[in-house]
Design a protein around this motif. Structure first.
Motif, PDB file in Angstrom:
ATOM      1  N   ILE A 325       0.824  -1.210   0.000  1.00 30.74           N
ATOM      2  CA  ILE A 325       0.000   0.000   0.000  1.00 30.74           C
ATOM      3  C   ILE A 325       0.863   1.267   0.000  1.00 30.74           C
ATOM      4  O   ILE A 325       0.331   2.366   0.178  1.00 30.74           O
ATOM      5  CB  ILE A 325      -0.956   0.017   1.208  1.00 30.74           C
ATOM      6  CG1 ILE A 325      -0.193  -0.107   2.534  1.00 30.74           C
ATOM      7  CG2 ILE A 325      -1.980  -1.112   1.087  1.00 30.74           C
ATOM      8  CD1 ILE A 325      -1.064   0.053   3.771  1.00 30.74           C
ATOM      9  N   GLN A 326       2.167   1.114  -0.189  1.00 30.75           N
ATOM     10  CA  GLN A 326       3.089   2.240  -0.243  1.00 30.75           C
ATOM     11  C   GLN A 326       3.897   2.174  -1.540  1.00 30.75           C
ATOM     12  O   GLN A 326       4.026   1.109  -2.138  1.00 30.75           O
ATOM     13  CB  GLN A 326       4.033   2.226   0.969  1.00 30.75           C
ATOM     14  CG  GLN A 326       3.312   2.465   2.299  1.00 30.75           C
ATOM     15  CD  GLN A 326       4.157   2.067   3.490  1.00 30.75           C
ATOM     16  OE1 GLN A 326       4.372   0.888   3.738  1.00 30.75           O
ATOM     17  NE2 GLN A 326       4.621   3.052   4.239  1.00 30.75           N
ATOM     18  N   LYS A 327       4.430   3.322  -1.945  1.00 30.07           N
ATOM     19  CA  LYS A 327       5.282   3.364  -3.122  1.00 30.07           C
ATOM     20  C   LYS A 327       6.731   3.517  -2.670  1.00 30.07           C
ATOM     21  O   LYS A 327       7.163   2.894  -1.719  1.00 30.07           O
ATOM     22  CB  LYS A 327       4.831   4.497  -4.051  1.00 30.07           C
ATOM     23  CG  LYS A 327       3.494   4.212  -4.729  1.00 30.07           C
ATOM     24  CD  LYS A 327       3.183   5.250  -5.796  1.00 30.07           C
ATOM     25  CE  LYS A 327       1.956   4.870  -6.589  1.00 30.07           C
ATOM     26  NZ  LYS A 327       1.653   5.856  -7.663  1.00 30.07           N
ATOM     27  N   ASP A 328       7.505   4.324  -3.350  1.00 28.27           N
ATOM     28  CA  ASP A 328       8.890   4.526  -2.938  1.00 28.27           C
ATOM     29  C   ASP A 328       8.958   5.288  -1.618  1.00 28.27           C
ATOM     30  O   ASP A 328       8.102   6.133  -1.347  1.00 28.27           O
ATOM     31  CB  ASP A 328       9.654   5.304  -4.016  1.00 28.27           C
ATOM     32  CG  ASP A 328      10.193   4.393  -5.113  1.00 28.27           C
ATOM     33  OD1 ASP A 328      10.447   3.210  -4.808  1.00 28.27           O
ATOM     34  OD2 ASP A 328      10.341   4.860  -6.248  1.00 28.27           O
ATOM     35  N   LEU A 331       9.055   0.386  -2.729  1.00 30.21           N
ATOM     36  CA  LEU A 331       9.201  -0.373  -3.964  1.00 30.21           C
ATOM     37  C   LEU A 331      10.666  -0.529  -4.360  1.00 30.21           C
ATOM     38  O   LEU A 331      11.081  -1.583  -4.855  1.00 30.21           O
ATOM     39  CB  LEU A 331       8.413   0.295  -5.082  1.00 30.21           C
ATOM     40  CG  LEU A 331       6.883   0.324  -4.912  1.00 30.21           C
ATOM     41  CD1 LEU A 331       6.222   1.060  -6.071  1.00 30.21           C
ATOM     42  CD2 LEU A 331       6.315  -1.089  -4.794  1.00 30.21           C
ATOM     43  N   ARG A 342       4.130  -4.611  -6.046  1.00 32.36           N
ATOM     44  CA  ARG A 342       2.987  -4.125  -6.818  1.00 32.36           C
ATOM     45  C   ARG A 342       2.170  -3.189  -5.927  1.00 32.36           C
ATOM     46  O   ARG A 342       1.682  -3.601  -4.869  1.00 32.36           O
ATOM     47  CB  ARG A 342       2.120  -5.296  -7.281  1.00 32.36           C
ATOM     48  CG  ARG A 342       1.062  -4.918  -8.313  1.00 32.36           C
ATOM     49  CD  ARG A 342       0.117  -6.079  -8.559  1.00 32.36           C
ATOM     50  NE  ARG A 342       0.773  -7.294  -8.997  1.00 32.36           N
ATOM     51  CZ  ARG A 342       1.069  -7.576 -10.266  1.00 32.36           C
ATOM     52  NH1 ARG A 342       0.789  -6.714 -11.211  1.00 32.36           N
ATOM     53  NH2 ARG A 342       1.640  -8.728 -10.580  1.00 32.36           N
ATOM     54  N   TYR A 343       2.028  -1.938  -6.329  1.00 26.94           N
ATOM     55  CA  TYR A 343       1.255  -0.978  -5.533  1.00 26.94           C
ATOM     56  C   TYR A 343      -0.229  -1.298  -5.654  1.00 26.94           C
ATOM     57  O   TYR A 343      -0.795  -1.317  -6.748  1.00 26.94           O
ATOM     58  CB  TYR A 343       1.527   0.443  -6.014  1.00 26.94           C
ATOM     59  CG  TYR A 343       0.671   1.496  -5.320  1.00 26.94           C
ATOM     60  CD1 TYR A 343       0.695   1.653  -3.934  1.00 26.94           C
ATOM     61  CD2 TYR A 343      -0.163   2.332  -6.058  1.00 26.94           C
ATOM     62  CE1 TYR A 343      -0.078   2.608  -3.301  1.00 26.94           C
ATOM     63  CE2 TYR A 343      -0.944   3.304  -5.439  1.00 26.94           C
ATOM     64  CZ  TYR A 343      -0.896   3.432  -4.055  1.00 26.94           C
ATOM     65  OH  TYR A 343      -1.682   4.386  -3.443  1.00 26.94           O
ATOM     66  N   PRO A 345      -3.466  -0.059  -3.370  1.00 31.89           N
ATOM     67  CA  PRO A 345      -3.995   0.637  -2.190  1.00 31.89           C
ATOM     68  C   PRO A 345      -5.191  -0.083  -1.583  1.00 31.89           C
ATOM     69  O   PRO A 345      -5.807  -0.955  -2.211  1.00 31.89           O
ATOM     70  CB  PRO A 345      -4.387   2.012  -2.745  1.00 31.89           C
ATOM     71  CG  PRO A 345      -4.534   1.819  -4.218  1.00 31.89           C
ATOM     72  CD  PRO A 345      -3.599   0.712  -4.599  1.00 31.89           C
ATOM     73  N   PHE A 449       0.758   6.112   2.959  1.00 28.41           N
ATOM     74  CA  PHE A 449      -0.346   5.246   2.573  1.00 28.41           C
ATOM     75  C   PHE A 449      -1.679   5.746   3.143  1.00 28.41           C
ATOM     76  O   PHE A 449      -1.728   6.470   4.127  1.00 28.41           O
ATOM     77  CB  PHE A 449      -0.091   3.805   3.022  1.00 28.41           C
ATOM     78  CG  PHE A 449      -0.126   3.615   4.516  1.00 28.41           C
ATOM     79  CD1 PHE A 449      -1.310   3.338   5.172  1.00 28.41           C
ATOM     80  CD2 PHE A 449       1.046   3.693   5.267  1.00 28.41           C
ATOM     81  CE1 PHE A 449      -1.348   3.157   6.551  1.00 28.41           C
ATOM     82  CE2 PHE A 449       1.026   3.515   6.638  1.00 28.41           C
ATOM     83  CZ  PHE A 449      -0.171   3.251   7.288  1.00 28.41           C
ATOM     84  N   LEU A 471      -0.111  10.059  -0.614  1.00 27.55           N
ATOM     85  CA  LEU A 471      -0.742   9.303  -1.695  1.00 27.55           C
ATOM     86  C   LEU A 471      -2.241   9.589  -1.820  1.00 27.55           C
ATOM     87  O   LEU A 471      -2.904   9.021  -2.691  1.00 27.55           O
ATOM     88  CB  LEU A 471      -0.522   7.802  -1.486  1.00 27.55           C
ATOM     89  CG  LEU A 471       0.929   7.318  -1.618  1.00 27.55           C
ATOM     90  CD1 LEU A 471       1.047   5.846  -1.248  1.00 27.55           C
ATOM     91  CD2 LEU A 471       1.446   7.547  -3.041  1.00 27.55           C
TER      92      LEU A 471
END
Length: 614
Positions: A325-328, A331, A342-343, A345, A449, A471
Motif C-alpha cells: 500500500i506504499q510506493k517509494d 518499492l 505491486r502498488y 492501495p 499510505f 498518496l
C-alpha cells in the motif's frame, strides 16, 4: 553411481538416442538438438545434472533441486499422471505439458491415456538428456517436443494444460512466458480461479481479508476462506502463561508450526489455483517455501507500514506476487532484494460499509458530534485530548483506561465488528481519521499510505476529517471546488476543521456524497481484486492443474455430453469457470424453484450420495 555433468553424449545410450531422433525426424528441432552449442544458451540458469535414483532409474537435478523422486521416480510419475486423469478422460485434442526433466511423468501419462501429448521444454540440455535415456520412440505419433515459444501457437485450442512443477521452479522465466502464451489460447478456461484467502488470526488485516474474499467472489472467482479467528484465544493465551521470554518464544514456535499445518491441510483440501494471504497471515517462511515447492502460488497483500513491520524482507522473496500500500522508497527496497512490488492501495467492501438507517438506540450509543473508531496508538492518545471537549466519542481497543480520555469511551476497549464500525461512522457528524503512528505526537508529516478507514467511512456516506497523506491525491480529489475529502495537518487544523464542519452540515453532506461516489466507482475490493488478479493473469498466472481431484474441465464434460442437448445446455452455465467441482455445480442450481430439470435432479442426487464435498 556418481552423478554425471551434462555432456555431448552418454556411453551406452547411443541406440536410444538414435531411435528417438528418428522419431523426431529432420527439421529445425533436430538441428537445434544436434547443434554443437545446444548445451548452452538456455533461459535456465541451472545446468542439468544426470543422477540415479535409489531404484536405479535415471533422474535429473538442476541447481541442487531434484526434478524427480530420488527413491522411486516411476511411482511419483504415476501419482502425477493419476492426478491429471482424476477428472476423467483427457480431451481428444490432447494435453500440453510444461516441463520435461527426465520425462518419467510424461511416460506414465502416455501409458495411462490415448490422447496426444505436446511437451514444452525450453532447455535443450534437459531435452538432450531425456532423449538419451527415455523410450520416446515407442510413443511415435503421440508425442511432440517443443523448445521455442513460437511453436506453442500451433497447439489446438481444446487441449488441457498440465505443469511439471519441479521443472517450472528451476526455469521460471521460460515457463512464465509459455504460460502467458498458452493463456491466450485457453483464455476461456481461466476466467475463474479457485482461490484460498488466508487472513491473520486477528488485527486490522482481518477485515481487509474478508473484504478481499468478498471482492474475489464478486469478480467471479471461487473463493475459500481460511478462518483463523477461532485461534485468537490460543495465541493470546501464550503471553498469559509465562513471563519467561524464552518459553514464550518456544510456545509461539509451536503455535506457528500448528497453524502452518492447519493452513497446509486446507490447501491440500481446496487445491487452489492461487493463495491470497494478508499481512500477518499465519504462514511461516517454512510454509511459504513448502507451498512454492509444491507449485501453489501465493499472492501476499502487505497492508502495513514497511517501516514498522520489517518481516517483509523475509516473506517477499518467497511468494509469487507481493502487493503493498506504499510506493517509494518501499518499492525500491523490494527491488534491491530482487522482488518486484505491486502498488495496491486499500479499499472498502460496500456489502459491509454502506449508509445505515439507525435506530434510536444506535444513535444514542454510537452517535457523536465528533467520533473516532480505531486502536489507541501513541499519536492518537497524545492528540485527542485537544478535541475531547467537542463531544468526542472513542471506540476501539488498546486504549489506556487510566487516561482521562477513558471518559469519552462508551464501550472501553471493546472490539467492534465491521457492522458496528459502519454504524459508528453513520451516526457520527465528524469522523476523525488520524492514521496511526508510534512515535509522533500527532500527525505524521511523512505519512504516505491511505488506510482502509478512509474508504470505509466514505462508503457509508459519512463524513471524515483525515490527516494529510502523500498518496491521498492519487485516490481522491483534495482541492478545488469539489473536494472529496476534508484534511487536517496538525492539532490546530484538526480542531478548527471539526468546529467548521460541525457548523456546516451542508458542506459535510456534499463532500460525503462525492467521496462515496468515488469509492463505489474506483475503490471497492471487487475493483482492487479484479485489477490484481487480472494483472497476474496477464503476466502468466494460470490454473496449475485444472484436472485436480474433485474438479472436472467443463469443456471436457460438455464434449462427453454431446448428443444430450439438455445436459449440454445445463453445463454451458459453468463454461466460464474452466473447471468445476460437484459442490459448485449444485450451488449453480437455483434453490427453492418449483420445477427442476432432470439434469439438475441428477446432480442433486449425486451430491446426496456423495456424502461430502464435491
Amino acid at each position: 553411481m556418481p552423478d554425471k555433468e551434462c555432456s555431448p553424449g552418454y556411453p551406452g545410450q547411443t541406440e536410444i538416442f538414435s531411435e528417438n531422433m528418428k522419431m523426431i525426424g529432420p527439421g529445425a528441432l533436430t538441428n537445434r538438438i544436434l547443434a554443437r552449442d545446444s548445451s548452452r544458451g538456455s533461459d535456465d540458469p541451472f545446468a542439468p545434472v544426470l543422477a540415479w535414483a535409489k531404484n536405479g532409474q535415471p533422474v535429473m537435478t538442476a541447481g541442487g533441486i531434484s526434478l524427480h523422486s530420488s527413491y522411486d521416480p516411476e511411482r511419483e510419475a504415476d501419482l502425477w499422471a493419476g492426478e491429471a486423469l482424476s477428472a476423467g478422460d483427457l480431451p481428444k485434442e490432447g494435453v500440453l505439458v510444461l516441463g520435461l526433466a527426465m520425462g518419467h511423468h510424461i511416460v506414465s501419462l502416455l501409458r495411462k491415456s490415448s490422447c496426444p501429448v505436446w511437451v514444452f521444454e525450453p532447455d535443450l540440455r534437459r531435452l538432450r538428456i531425456s532423449l538419451s535415456f527415455m523410450p520416446w520412440s515407442s510413443f511415435q505419433g503421440r508425442i511432440r517436443f517443443m523448445t521455442e515459444l513460437s511453436e506453442i501457437a500451433g497447439i489446438p485450442p481444446g487441449i488441457r494444460l498440465l505443469v511439471h512443477s519441479p521443472s517450472e521452479r528451476t526455469c521460471q522465466n521460460g515457463y512464465a512466458a509459455a504460460r502467458k502464451m498458452v493463456g491466450s489460447i485457453l483464455e476461456d478456461s481461466i476466467c475463474s480461479l479457485r482461490i484460498l484467502v488466508v487472513p491473520p488470526v486477528y488485527g486490522g488485516s482481518y477485515p481487509v481479508a474478508q473484504g478481499a474474499a468478498n471482492g474475489l467472489l464478486a469478480a467471479g472467482h471461487r473463493v475459500s476462506f481460511f478462518d483463523a479467528a477461532p485461534f485468537e484465544g490460543a495465541l493470546r493465551a501464550i503471553g498469559a502463561q509465562t513471563s519467561l521470554d524464552l518459553h514464550k518464544r518456544q510456545l509461539q514456535g509451536i503455535f506457528s508450526g500448528f497453524m502452518d499445518e492447519m493452513v497446509m491441510a486446507r490447501v491440500l483440501s481446496v487445491k487452489p489455483d492461487l493463495i491470497v494471504a494478508l499481512a500477518q497471515a499465519p504462514m511461516s517462511p517454512s510454509l511459504l517455501k513448502r507451498l512454492r515447492e509444491m507449485g501453489y502460488p501465493v499472492a501476499y497483500w502487505f497492508v502495513e507500514d514497511f517501516r514498522l513491520t520489517t518481516y517483509w524482507e523475509t516473506v517477499a522473496p518467497l511468494v509469487h506476487d507481493f502487493a503493498v500500500i506504499q510506493k517509494d522508497p518501499f518499492l525500491s527496497l523490494l527491488s534491491d532484494i530482487g522482488v518486484r512490488g505491486r502498488y495496491l492501495p486499500a479499499a472498502a467492501d460496500p456489502k459491509v460499509f454502506f449508509p445505515r438507517e439507525l435506530s434510536a438506540a444506535d444513535k444514542s450509543l454510537y452517535g457523536a458530534h465528533v467520533g473516532f473508531m480505531g486502536a489507541g496508538y501513541y499519536n492518537r492518545q497524545k492528540l485527542f485530548p485537544q478535541i475531547a471537549d467537542l463531544g468526542l466519542k472513542i471506540f476501539g481497543t488498546e486504549w489506556n483506561l487510566s487516561d482521562p480520555l477513558s471518559r469519552n469511551m462508551p464501550l472501553p476497549n471493546r472490539r467492534m465488528s465491521p457492522d458496528e464500525c459502519a454504524r459508528i461512522f453513520s451516526a457520527t457528524d465528524v469522523n476523525v481519521n488520524l492514521h496511526s503512528s508510534v512515535y509522533h505526537n500527532g500527525v505524521n508529516p511523512d505519512g504516505d499510505f491511505v488506510n482502509p478507514r478512509t474508504f470505509e467511512i466514505a462508503a457509508c456516506g459519512a463524513f471524515s476529517l483525515v490527516d494529510h497523506r502523500s498518496l491521498m491525491g492519487e485516490l481522491f480529489v483534495m482541492d478545488g471546488d469539489s473536494p472529496e475529502v476534508a484534511l487536517f495537518h496538525d492539532e490546530s487544523s484538526l480542531r478548527a476543521g471539526a468546529l467548521h464542519y460541525l457548523k456546516h452540515p451542508e458542506k459535510r453532506a456534499e463532500i460525503s456524497r462525492r467521496a462515496m461516489e468515488r469509492v463505489l466507482r474506483e475503490h471497492t475490493y471487487e475493483i482492487r481484486m479484479g485489477q490484481w488478479i487480472g494483472e497476474m493473469i496477464e503476466e502468466g498466472l494460470r490454473p496449475a492443474n485444472p484436472g485436480m481431484t474433485g474438479r472436472w474441465p467443463v469443456d471436457g464434460l460438455i464434449a462427453r455430453a454431446a448428443g444430450d442437448d439438455g445436459l449440454v445446455s445445463f453445463l454451458n452455465r459453468f463454461r466460464h469457470m474452466g473447471s468445476v467441482g460437484l459442490d459448485e455445480i449444485v450451488a449453480g442450481i437455483a434453490p427453492g424453484q418449483d420445477d427442476i430439470t432432470s439434469e439438475e435432479a441428477t446432480f442433486l442426487l449425486m451430491k446426496e450420495f456423495s456424502g461430502g464435498p464435491g
